[in-house]
Design a protein around this motif. Structure first.
Motif, PDB file in Angstrom:
ATOM      1  N   UNK A 263       1.212  -1.520  -0.166  1.00 48.88           N
ATOM      2  CA  UNK A 263       0.278  -0.228   0.150  1.00 48.88           C
ATOM      3  C   UNK A 263       0.402   1.230   0.105  1.00 48.88           C
ATOM      4  N   UNK A 264       1.856   1.560   0.512  1.00 46.14           N
ATOM      5  CA  UNK A 264       3.030   2.661   1.163  1.00 46.14           C
ATOM      6  C   UNK A 264       3.467   2.635  -0.594  1.00 46.14           C
ATOM      7  N   UNK A 265       4.044   1.788  -0.815  1.00 45.98           N
ATOM      8  CA  UNK A 265       5.429   2.139  -2.196  1.00 45.98           C
ATOM      9  C   UNK A 265       4.873   3.056  -3.445  1.00 45.98           C
ATOM     10  N   UNK A 266       3.478   2.885  -4.098  1.00 47.16           N
ATOM     11  CA  UNK A 266       3.127   3.943  -4.294  1.00 47.16           C
ATOM     12  C   UNK A 266       3.786   5.294  -3.586  1.00 47.16           C
ATOM     13  N   UNK A 267       2.669   5.351  -2.802  1.00 49.17           N
ATOM     14  CA  UNK A 267       2.968   7.451  -1.895  1.00 49.17           C
ATOM     15  C   UNK A 267       4.481   6.941  -1.553  1.00 49.17           C
ATOM     16  N   UNK A 268       5.320   6.666  -1.863  1.00 43.60           N
ATOM     17  CA  UNK A 268       7.027   6.955  -1.994  1.00 43.60           C
ATOM     18  C   UNK A 268       6.954   6.197  -2.928  1.00 43.60           C
TER      19      UNK A 268
END
Length: 332
Positions: A263-268
Protein backbone atom coordinates in the motif's frame (compact mmCIF):
# COMPACT_ATOMS: atom_id res chain seq x y z
CA UNK A 1 37.64 -5.41 26.40
CA UNK A 2 40.59 -6.14 24.16
CA UNK A 3 43.05 -3.49 23.07
CA UNK A 4 45.68 -3.80 20.35
CA UNK A 5 48.03 -0.85 20.66
CA UNK A 6 45.81 2.23 20.53
CA UNK A 7 42.90 0.34 18.96
CA UNK A 8 39.97 -0.93 21.03
CA UNK A 9 39.08 -3.91 18.86
CA UNK A 10 36.36 -5.13 21.24
CA UNK A 11 34.78 -2.68 23.63
CA UNK A 12 31.63 -2.99 25.67
CA UNK A 13 30.58 -6.55 24.84
CA UNK A 14 28.17 -7.82 27.50
CA UNK A 15 26.31 -11.06 26.80
CA UNK A 16 24.92 -14.21 28.36
CA UNK A 17 24.29 -17.57 26.71
CA UNK A 18 22.07 -20.19 28.34
CA UNK A 19 22.86 -23.90 28.48
CA UNK A 20 21.55 -25.73 25.42
CA UNK A 21 21.25 -22.57 23.34
CA UNK A 22 22.65 -21.81 19.89
CA UNK A 23 23.87 -18.24 20.02
CA UNK A 24 24.76 -16.58 16.73
CA UNK A 25 27.38 -13.84 16.82
CA UNK A 26 26.83 -11.84 13.66
CA UNK A 27 29.04 -9.23 12.07
CA UNK A 28 31.37 -8.49 9.17
CA UNK A 29 35.06 -9.28 9.12
CA UNK A 30 36.91 -6.99 11.51
CA UNK A 31 33.88 -6.36 13.74
CA UNK A 32 35.30 -8.25 16.73
CA UNK A 33 33.77 -11.71 16.43
CA UNK A 34 36.91 -13.83 16.25
CA UNK A 35 38.80 -11.92 18.92
CA UNK A 36 35.86 -12.32 21.29
CA UNK A 37 35.88 -16.07 20.65
CA UNK A 38 39.64 -16.26 21.22
CA UNK A 39 39.20 -14.61 24.60
CA UNK A 40 36.30 -16.86 25.61
CA UNK A 41 38.39 -19.89 24.57
CA UNK A 42 41.35 -18.69 26.71
CA UNK A 43 43.56 -18.27 23.62
CA UNK A 44 43.74 -14.50 24.08
CA UNK A 45 43.78 -12.66 27.38
CA UNK A 46 41.26 -9.81 27.80
CA UNK A 47 42.75 -6.36 28.34
CA UNK A 48 40.00 -5.68 30.89
CA UNK A 49 36.71 -7.12 32.07
CA UNK A 50 35.65 -10.62 33.08
CA UNK A 51 34.36 -13.65 31.19
CA UNK A 52 32.92 -16.84 32.66
CA UNK A 53 32.53 -19.96 30.52
CA UNK A 54 30.92 -23.13 31.85
CA UNK A 55 31.16 -21.71 35.36
CA UNK A 56 34.89 -20.85 35.24
CA UNK A 57 36.73 -17.58 34.78
CA UNK A 58 38.75 -17.57 31.55
CA UNK A 59 41.67 -15.75 33.17
CA UNK A 60 41.70 -17.27 36.66
CA UNK A 61 40.88 -20.86 35.65
CA UNK A 62 41.76 -21.31 31.96
CA UNK A 63 42.49 -25.03 32.38
CA UNK A 64 39.02 -25.68 33.79
CA UNK A 65 37.50 -23.81 30.85
CA UNK A 66 39.51 -25.73 28.24
CA UNK A 67 38.41 -29.18 29.35
CA UNK A 68 34.77 -28.10 29.16
CA UNK A 69 34.78 -26.53 25.71
CA UNK A 70 35.27 -27.62 22.12
CA UNK A 71 36.67 -25.21 19.56
CA UNK A 72 36.58 -25.21 15.76
CA UNK A 73 38.19 -22.06 14.42
CA UNK A 74 38.05 -20.64 10.89
CA UNK A 75 41.00 -22.71 9.72
CA UNK A 76 40.62 -26.42 10.49
CA UNK A 77 43.66 -27.48 12.56
CA UNK A 78 44.21 -30.80 10.80
CA UNK A 79 47.47 -32.54 9.92
CA UNK A 80 46.95 -33.49 6.29
CA UNK A 81 49.48 -36.32 6.55
CA UNK A 82 47.29 -38.19 9.02
CA UNK A 83 44.11 -40.09 8.41
CA UNK A 84 40.84 -38.86 9.88
CA UNK A 85 40.84 -41.68 12.43
CA UNK A 86 44.41 -40.93 13.50
CA UNK A 87 43.50 -37.29 14.12
CA UNK A 88 40.52 -38.27 16.26
CA UNK A 89 42.60 -40.74 18.25
CA UNK A 90 45.33 -38.13 18.83
CA UNK A 91 42.75 -35.61 20.00
CA UNK A 92 41.37 -38.13 22.50
CA UNK A 93 44.88 -38.85 23.78
CA UNK A 94 45.61 -35.15 24.22
CA UNK A 95 42.55 -34.86 26.44
CA UNK A 96 43.83 -37.74 28.57
CA UNK A 97 41.05 -40.23 27.87
CA UNK A 98 41.72 -43.79 29.03
CA UNK A 99 42.16 -46.50 26.40
CA UNK A 100 38.59 -47.73 26.84
CA UNK A 101 37.05 -44.26 26.84
CA UNK A 102 39.26 -43.24 23.95
CA UNK A 103 38.09 -46.08 21.73
CA UNK A 104 34.43 -45.30 22.47
CA UNK A 105 34.94 -41.57 21.91
CA UNK A 106 36.68 -42.13 18.59
CA UNK A 107 33.86 -44.34 17.34
CA UNK A 108 31.29 -41.73 18.33
CA UNK A 109 33.32 -39.08 16.53
CA UNK A 110 33.66 -41.27 13.44
CA UNK A 111 29.88 -41.57 13.29
CA UNK A 112 29.46 -37.85 13.86
CA UNK A 113 31.92 -36.88 11.10
CA UNK A 114 29.92 -39.02 8.67
CA UNK A 115 32.59 -39.25 5.97
CA UNK A 116 32.43 -43.03 5.50
CA UNK A 117 35.47 -44.96 4.33
CA UNK A 118 37.39 -41.73 3.83
CA UNK A 119 38.02 -41.80 7.60
CA UNK A 120 40.94 -44.13 6.86
CA UNK A 121 42.38 -41.86 4.15
CA UNK A 122 44.82 -39.01 4.59
CA UNK A 123 43.22 -35.66 5.26
CA UNK A 124 44.96 -34.10 2.26
CA UNK A 125 42.50 -36.02 0.06
CA UNK A 126 39.44 -34.51 1.80
CA UNK A 127 37.12 -31.84 0.43
CA UNK A 128 36.54 -28.64 2.38
CA UNK A 129 33.24 -29.95 3.72
CA UNK A 130 34.80 -33.22 4.86
CA UNK A 131 37.58 -31.35 6.66
CA UNK A 132 35.06 -29.14 8.42
CA UNK A 133 32.98 -32.10 9.62
CA UNK A 134 36.11 -33.89 10.83
CA UNK A 135 37.21 -30.76 12.67
CA UNK A 136 33.79 -30.56 14.32
CA UNK A 137 33.99 -34.20 15.38
CA UNK A 138 37.49 -33.70 16.79
CA UNK A 139 36.34 -30.69 18.82
CA UNK A 140 33.68 -32.89 20.47
CA UNK A 141 35.88 -35.90 21.24
CA UNK A 142 35.92 -35.18 24.99
CA UNK A 143 32.21 -34.39 25.37
CA UNK A 144 32.39 -30.61 25.92
CA UNK A 145 29.58 -28.57 27.41
CA UNK A 146 30.13 -25.61 25.08
CA UNK A 147 31.17 -25.63 21.43
CA UNK A 148 32.70 -22.54 19.84
CA UNK A 149 32.40 -22.38 16.06
CA UNK A 150 34.17 -19.48 14.39
CA UNK A 151 32.71 -18.97 10.90
CA UNK A 152 32.45 -22.74 10.33
CA UNK A 153 31.16 -22.57 6.76
CA UNK A 154 33.31 -19.82 5.27
CA UNK A 155 34.52 -20.92 1.85
CA UNK A 156 32.28 -23.98 1.64
CA UNK A 157 29.98 -24.73 -1.27
CA UNK A 158 26.20 -24.67 -0.61
CA UNK A 159 25.92 -28.45 -0.23
CA UNK A 160 28.78 -28.66 2.28
CA UNK A 161 27.39 -25.65 4.13
CA UNK A 162 23.99 -27.34 4.49
CA UNK A 163 25.70 -30.49 5.81
CA UNK A 164 27.54 -28.50 8.47
CA UNK A 165 24.25 -26.82 9.45
CA UNK A 166 22.66 -30.24 9.90
CA UNK A 167 25.54 -31.37 12.11
CA UNK A 168 25.30 -28.26 14.30
CA UNK A 169 21.56 -28.80 14.77
CA UNK A 170 22.10 -32.46 15.64
CA UNK A 171 24.82 -31.66 18.17
CA UNK A 172 22.57 -29.17 19.86
CA UNK A 173 19.33 -31.16 19.84
CA UNK A 174 20.60 -34.68 20.42
CA UNK A 175 23.66 -34.07 22.58
CA UNK A 176 22.56 -30.87 24.31
CA UNK A 177 25.74 -29.00 23.38
CA UNK A 178 25.62 -25.25 23.83
CA UNK A 179 26.85 -23.62 20.61
CA UNK A 180 28.47 -20.20 20.27
CA UNK A 181 28.51 -19.56 16.53
CA UNK A 182 30.19 -16.63 14.82
CA UNK A 183 29.21 -15.94 11.24
CA UNK A 184 29.04 -13.28 8.58
CA UNK A 185 26.30 -15.15 6.74
CA UNK A 186 22.86 -13.77 7.52
CA UNK A 187 21.04 -16.90 6.40
CA UNK A 188 23.26 -19.02 8.65
CA UNK A 189 22.36 -17.04 11.76
CA UNK A 190 18.70 -17.02 10.76
CA UNK A 191 18.61 -20.78 10.16
CA UNK A 192 20.56 -21.95 13.21
CA UNK A 193 20.51 -19.46 16.07
CA UNK A 194 18.01 -19.29 18.91
CA UNK A 195 19.32 -15.78 19.55
CA UNK A 196 21.74 -13.53 17.73
CA UNK A 197 23.96 -10.69 18.79
CA UNK A 198 25.02 -8.17 16.15
CA UNK A 199 28.48 -6.73 16.72
CA UNK A 200 29.80 -3.64 14.99
CA UNK A 201 33.13 -1.95 15.66
CA UNK A 202 33.66 -4.01 18.80
CA UNK A 203 30.25 -3.35 20.35
CA UNK A 204 27.00 -5.32 20.42
CA UNK A 205 24.40 -3.11 18.78
CA UNK A 206 21.40 -5.49 18.73
CA UNK A 207 20.50 -8.76 20.45
CA UNK A 208 17.48 -11.07 20.42
CA UNK A 209 15.92 -13.93 18.51
CA UNK A 210 15.95 -13.58 14.71
CA UNK A 211 12.16 -13.36 14.68
CA UNK A 212 12.07 -10.67 17.39
CA UNK A 213 14.69 -8.56 15.68
CA UNK A 214 12.94 -8.75 12.32
CA UNK A 215 9.55 -7.93 13.85
CA UNK A 216 11.07 -4.83 15.44
CA UNK A 217 11.93 -3.51 11.98
CA UNK A 218 8.29 -3.63 10.83
CA UNK A 219 5.82 -5.80 8.96
CA UNK A 220 7.33 -4.83 5.58
CA UNK A 221 10.30 -2.95 4.21
CA UNK A 222 10.66 -0.99 0.99
CA UNK A 223 14.21 -0.97 -0.32
CA UNK A 224 14.99 1.98 -2.59
CA UNK A 225 18.18 1.79 -4.65
CA UNK A 226 19.69 5.23 -5.23
CA UNK A 227 23.05 6.87 -5.93
CA UNK A 228 24.86 7.73 -2.70
CA UNK A 229 24.42 11.48 -3.19
CA UNK A 230 20.63 11.11 -3.34
CA UNK A 231 20.07 9.16 -0.13
CA UNK A 232 19.68 12.24 2.10
CA UNK A 233 16.94 13.96 0.05
CA UNK A 234 15.27 10.59 -0.55
CA UNK A 235 15.16 9.85 3.16
CA UNK A 236 13.68 13.28 3.84
CA UNK A 237 11.02 12.87 1.14
CA UNK A 238 10.09 9.32 2.21
CA UNK A 239 9.84 10.26 5.88
CA UNK A 240 6.99 12.66 5.04
CA UNK A 241 4.82 9.82 3.69
CA UNK A 242 2.13 9.15 6.30
CA UNK A 243 2.34 5.34 6.22
CA UNK A 244 6.13 5.27 6.65
CA UNK A 245 7.25 4.25 10.16
CA UNK A 246 11.01 4.73 9.80
CA UNK A 247 13.63 5.48 7.17
CA UNK A 248 17.26 4.37 7.33
CA UNK A 249 19.96 5.67 5.02
CA UNK A 250 22.40 3.11 3.69
CA UNK A 251 25.40 3.39 1.44
CA UNK A 252 23.47 2.56 -1.71
CA UNK A 253 19.94 3.76 -0.97
CA UNK A 254 17.35 3.89 1.76
CA UNK A 255 15.27 1.30 3.60
CA UNK A 256 11.74 2.16 4.67
CA UNK A 257 9.86 0.36 7.46
CA UNK A 258 6.09 0.28 7.06
CA UNK A 259 3.06 -1.71 8.17
CA UNK A 260 1.93 -2.40 4.60
CA UNK A 261 4.59 -2.24 1.89
CA UNK A 262 2.23 -2.90 -1.01
CA UNK A 263 0.00 0.00 0.00
CA UNK A 264 2.86 2.38 0.78
CA UNK A 265 5.17 1.81 -2.19
CA UNK A 266 3.06 3.94 -4.57
CA UNK A 267 3.02 6.88 -2.18
CA UNK A 268 6.77 6.58 -1.67
CA UNK A 269 7.37 6.55 -5.42
CA UNK A 270 5.25 9.68 -5.85
CA UNK A 271 7.07 11.47 -3.02
CA UNK A 272 10.47 10.65 -4.49
CA UNK A 273 9.40 11.77 -7.96
CA UNK A 274 8.08 15.04 -6.54
CA UNK A 275 11.50 15.59 -4.98
CA UNK A 276 13.13 15.18 -8.39
CA UNK A 277 14.59 11.77 -7.59
CA UNK A 278 14.61 8.77 -9.90
CA UNK A 279 15.30 5.54 -7.96
CA UNK A 280 16.98 2.67 -9.77
CA UNK A 281 14.56 0.24 -8.08
CA UNK A 282 11.91 -0.02 -5.35
CA UNK A 283 11.49 -3.45 -3.78
CA UNK A 284 8.85 -4.49 -1.25
CA UNK A 285 9.59 -7.50 0.98
CA UNK A 286 9.43 -8.80 4.51
CA UNK A 287 12.29 -7.79 6.86
CA UNK A 288 15.51 -9.79 6.97
CA UNK A 289 18.43 -9.82 9.38
CA UNK A 290 20.20 -7.60 6.87
CA UNK A 291 17.51 -4.98 7.51
CA UNK A 292 18.07 -5.38 11.25
CA UNK A 293 21.79 -4.90 10.68
CA UNK A 294 21.12 -1.80 8.58
CA UNK A 295 18.84 -0.26 11.21
CA UNK A 296 21.46 -0.91 13.90
CA UNK A 297 24.60 0.14 12.03
CA UNK A 298 23.57 2.25 9.05
CA UNK A 299 24.96 -0.15 6.46
CA UNK A 300 24.13 -3.51 5.03
CA UNK A 301 25.89 -6.70 6.07
CA UNK A 302 27.03 -7.64 2.56
CA UNK A 303 28.64 -4.25 2.05
CA UNK A 304 30.15 -4.30 5.52
CA UNK A 305 31.67 -7.74 5.00
CA UNK A 306 33.26 -6.62 1.76
CA UNK A 307 34.59 -3.36 3.17
CA UNK A 308 36.06 -5.06 6.26
CA UNK A 309 37.68 -7.98 4.44
CA UNK A 310 41.14 -6.44 4.63
CA UNK A 311 40.75 -4.91 8.08
CA UNK A 312 43.37 -5.75 10.70
CA UNK A 313 43.07 -6.03 14.46
CA UNK A 314 40.65 -7.84 16.72
CA UNK A 315 37.92 -7.41 19.32
CA UNK A 316 38.03 -7.13 23.10
CA UNK A 317 35.47 -7.69 25.87
CA UNK A 318 34.36 -5.68 28.84
CA UNK A 319 31.75 -7.67 30.73
CA UNK A 320 31.25 -10.82 28.71
CA UNK A 321 30.14 -14.21 29.97
CA UNK A 322 29.06 -17.53 28.56
CA UNK A 323 27.99 -19.64 31.49
CA UNK A 324 26.44 -23.08 30.92
CA UNK A 325 25.80 -24.39 34.40
CA UNK A 326 24.02 -27.57 35.36
CA UNK A 327 20.98 -25.46 36.16
CA UNK A 328 20.84 -24.53 32.49
CA UNK A 329 21.21 -20.79 33.01
CA UNK A 330 23.77 -18.13 32.32
CA UNK A 331 25.27 -15.63 34.71
CA UNK A 332 26.98 -12.34 34.10
Amino acid sequence: MRVFGDKRAVDGVDLEVAAGEIYGFLGPNGAGKSTTVLMLCTLLKPSAGRAVVAGHDVVESPGDVRVRIGVALQEAALDERQSGREILDLQARLYGLSATDRAAAVERAVELASIGEAMEDRVKTYSGGMKRRLDLAASLIHGPEVLFLDEPTTGLDPVSRAQVWDEVRRLNRELGVTVFLTTQYLEEADALADRVGIIDSGRIVEQGSPAELKRAVGADVIVVDLPDDETAPAAEAASRVESVAAVTRGRHGITIATADGAAAVGSVAVALSAAGLNPEALTVRTPSLDDVFLMATGYRMATAASDAAAAAGGPGIRHSSVDTTAAGGARR
